[in-house]
Motif scaffolding. Structure first.
Motif, short mmCIF file in Angstrom:
data_model
loop_
_atom_site.label_atom_id
_atom_site.label_comp_id
_atom_site.label_asym_id
_atom_site.label_seq_id
_atom_site.Cartn_x
_atom_site.Cartn_y
_atom_site.Cartn_z
N UNK A 110 0.83 -1.20 0.00
CA UNK A 110 0.00 0.00 0.00
C UNK A 110 0.87 1.25 0.00
N UNK A 111 1.90 1.25 0.86
CA UNK A 111 2.77 2.43 0.94
C UNK A 111 3.46 2.68 -0.38
N UNK A 164 0.98 3.93 -3.11
CA UNK A 164 0.17 5.11 -2.83
C UNK A 164 0.44 6.25 -3.82
N UNK A 169 -0.58 5.43 -7.53
CA UNK A 169 -2.03 5.41 -7.72
C UNK A 169 -2.60 6.83 -7.69
N UNK A 170 -2.10 7.64 -6.76
CA UNK A 170 -2.58 9.03 -6.70
C UNK A 170 -2.12 9.81 -7.92
N UNK A 211 0.39 13.83 2.20
CA UNK A 211 1.01 12.60 2.68
C UNK A 211 2.37 12.94 3.26
#
Lengths: 340, 377
Positions: free
Chosen positions: B21-22, B25, B28-29, B362
């Protein structure tokens, strides 16, 4: 951070649901709908050349025949099959593929989709495939016409022609037709004809600097009209000639519109009449009289535009006469279809 | 995905999931942001962004046939993306994938069409396919070893040299396809090789769909690259040289050899991209094929954060965009160039990840993506 993940998951879910309610294509399977699609070669639909001329023929079918029309631009050669299939799978009645490079993909598609008619622009058919017509042009006649025009308009009795490679038959026919047309009018005329055959296929059509330089060197030798033919190389020759103060003749389409920088010196263009050719074939398809195999369109020459006032009436009359004789077959160019 | 977590003894799947996920992130963004900005661009030029994206998704992932075509596009992207990613891991910026791919395709095509005639026998597929693909891999390997050696032994920047060598490779390819290797069928006017023999062709997986066994091969190769980088001594050496060449030197690693081999292996993967395109899809090499894959591969490697799994996912995304563009244009008549705009935006947001981190608030992680250590020798 947690909120971020929730948002991401929500976005992914949304993305998965979207295909269920997408836009829909027109239903071309019905008898009353007549759908025509165009697949370009690796080039844009508004290339001011073949793709655009073919598309204009299709737009004419939209207007006059009530056809539903659509195009797809190809970005990579491996997509030819897929792009053609996109139309055929939607039951399009006619698919127009533009350019020699799509030849094999078009033949394959014609075998696979018997209910669709295919028009291959500039695709010479070695064998007849049912449902496929290759739209070809007598380039030698177009070259002949502008050669005759140049021979009448020159004041130095020297004219030039700058072309891409003579290994591509249409280019060869333009060049040799030009030579034949000029000699038909004036057997003693001096003609400089140069083909850019010293480089590879990737370069021969895309070398405007060479075209301009060659064109200018011919003008230094006394030529006052230059015919440029073969992609960007020919365009370079046309622009170079006009910059050097000479007259120029374009190729394929009416280059008055594709080369605005050459407008003031552009005498005419040797034209493949793609737009009427495509339209005629679409109409034949609609009338159920589609010709399989090779179909020959017409060649012509573009209007004189800005130079109209400088062309004497007797030259215009002579051009109409030659044009009519070429069309009815009473005058032959005697140009071999390919370089011997 | 590899980062610090893995080294500190993973604590089960949760930890790995967290690491993925990290790592994912920012990409994907970045994709999300690029889609938004791309949508604005579509709207500005007079299109309907929703219709365009719906068409794009339908065309890319909306049917079996769409998936098949997306995998067809993804196959060379995966190989070429792995090529660039592997070089990045070794601290090298391989911009030469385009040229290595072209040479791979040419070598494979030659073995594919000329070898049976030279040997005077029809080769069985079990022999001919590996020979053809092997030739493509070898061509890429050798061609990329040159800038690798120049970097290791002469200090020449591999960035400059691979760019220069692209021109050499593409012009030689053009010469070969126009001259000695040209398809001499009298009706042919295109710069292309003859068709390769039936026995040299990778078969399709399902009848009626174009996706071929090259795609599973690409997934296997992605796994092998991961295994090489994280499970072997040589992979450790590559990553060490990439992270800190001085440290690698003092640790006793023959870093010059590692640089040459990393570059050569990168070229091998790029050559494989060309080889599989020829044997699995086109059955010949032509100048209109495979234009720009070597450059797209750089974007894919960056979006995939230079990890094999990331490269596979990024490839499927980019492939879907290229493939879905056809249907998007069919339905909406929006120019396919918009896809290049969106891909460039994705790359922009990934490369300038500070923008993404700022927009979405983030906190920066400590391990920033080290791509290359600069432009010099």
């Amino acid at each position: 951070m947690k909120k971020m993940y929730v948002m991401l998951v929500a976005l992914l879910l949304a993305a998965m649901l979207i295909p269920a309610c997408g836009p829909t294509a027109p239903d071309c399977s019905k008898v009353e709908t007549f759908c025509v699609g165009v697949v370009t070669d690796v080039g844009k639909i508004d290339d001011k050349s073949f793709n655009q001329s073919a598309w204009e023929g299709v737009k004419l079918a939209e207007k006059d025949l009530g056809a539903i029309v659509q195009y797809i631009e190809t970005t990579d050669a491996k997509d030819y099959d897929k792009n053609i299939a996109t139309f055929a799978d939607e039951n399009y009645d006619v698919v127009v593929t533009v350019g020699f490079a799509l030849g094999e993909a078009t033949v394959a598609a014609a075998g696979k989709y018997p209910n669709t008619k295919f028009i291959g622009v500039d695709q010479f058919q070695g064998a007849v495939t049912p449902g496929l017509a290759g739209l070809n042009f007598p380039e030698d006649q177009a070259g002949f016409l502008v050669g005759a025009l140049a021979a009448q308009m020159t004041t130095t009795d020297k004219i030039g022609g700058v072309f891409a490679t003579d290994a591509v038959p249409p280019v060869w026919r333009f060049g040799e037709g030009y030579r034949a047309g000029a000699q038909y009018v004036n057997p003693d005329i001096e003609i400089f004809v140069v083909y850019h055959s010293d480089v590879g296929f990737d370069k021969t059509f895309t070398d405007p600097e060479w075209g301009a330089a060659t064109s200018k060197s011919m003008i230094e030798k006394g030529a006052d009209i230059i015919f440029g033919g073969g992609g960007k190389t020919g365009n370079g020759a046309v622009i170079g000639a006009v910059e050097a103060g000479a007259l120029a003749i374009g190729v394929d389409t009416d280059q008055y519109f594709t080369l605005p920088e050459a407008q003031k010196g552009l005498l005419s263009s040797a034209m493949k009449l793609i737009t009427p050719g495509v339209f005629d074939l679409i109409k034949l398809a609609k009338d159920g009289a589609f010709p399989d195999g090779n179909y020959f369109g017409k060649a012509g020459f573009a209007p004189y535009h800005d130079l109209d006032a400088t062309v004497p009436a007797e030259v215009k009359a002579k051009m109409d006469e030659i044009s009519a004789m070429l069309l009815d077959g009473s005058l032959l160019t005697n140009v071999a279809p390919v370089k011997p | 995905m590899q980062s610090a977590e893995e080294k500190q003894a993973p604590q089960g799947w949760k930890r790995i999931g967290r690491a993925i996920m990290d790592a994912a992130l920012v990409p994907v963004l970045a994709i999300f942001s690029a889609i938004i900005v791309g949508g604005v661009v579509i709207a500005v030029v007079g299109g309907n962004p929703f219709a365009a994206y719906l068409g794009l998704i339908q065309g890319a992932y909306g049917s079996t046939k769409a998936w098949s075509e997306t995998f067809v596009w993804a196959t060379p992207y995966i190989f070429a993306g792995l090529a660039v990613a592997l070089a990045f891991k070794g601290g090298l910026f391989n911009i030469g994938a385009e040229g290595q791919l072209a040479f791979g395709a040419v070598a494979t095509a030659w073995v594919g069409y000329a070898l049976p005639g030279m040997l005077g026998v029809e080769l069985p597929a079990i022999l001919h396919i590996p020979l053809a693909i092997g030739a493509g891999m070898l061509a890429g390997f050798l061609w990329a070893a040159i800038p690798g050696a120049l970097r290791a032994y002469a200090g020449g920047s591999e960035v400059i040299n691979t760019i220069m060598m692209n021109y050499i490779a593409l012009n030689i390819t053009s010469f070969l396809l126009n001259g000695p290797m040209k398809d001499n069928n009298p009706l042919n006017v295109i710069a292309r090789t003859p068709e390769i023999a039936e026995g040299a062709r990778i078969p399709v997986i399902f009848d009626g769909l174009r996706v071929h066994w090259g795609f599973p091969l690409a997934l296997i190769v992605a796994f092998l690259v991961w295994y090489l980088l994280w499970k072997t001594t040589f992979g450790f050496e590559i990553r060490t040289v990439g992270a800190n060449p001085d440290a690698a030197k003092y640790a006793g690693i023959n870093y010059k050899r590692v640089i040459v081999l990393t570059m050569a292996l990168s070229g091998l993967l790029a050559g494989l991209a060309g080889a599989v395109e020829v044997t699995g899809l086109n059955y010949r090499h032509e100048l209109g094929f495979s234009i720009g894959y070597g450059y797209d591969a750089i974007a894919i490697a960056l979006l995939g954060r230079t990890h094999p799994l990331g490269v596979v996912l990024a490839s499927i995304l980019f492939a879907g965009m290229r493939n879905g563009a056809t249907r998007m244009q069919f339905l909406t008549q929006i120019p396919v160039d918009i896809i290049s705009v969106i891909q460039a935006l994705i790359l922009l947001f990934v490369a300038a990840d500070a923008i993404v981190r700022y927009i979405y608030r983030i906190k920066a992680k400590e391990d920033r993506l080290v791509l290359t250590r600069g432009w010099g020798g």
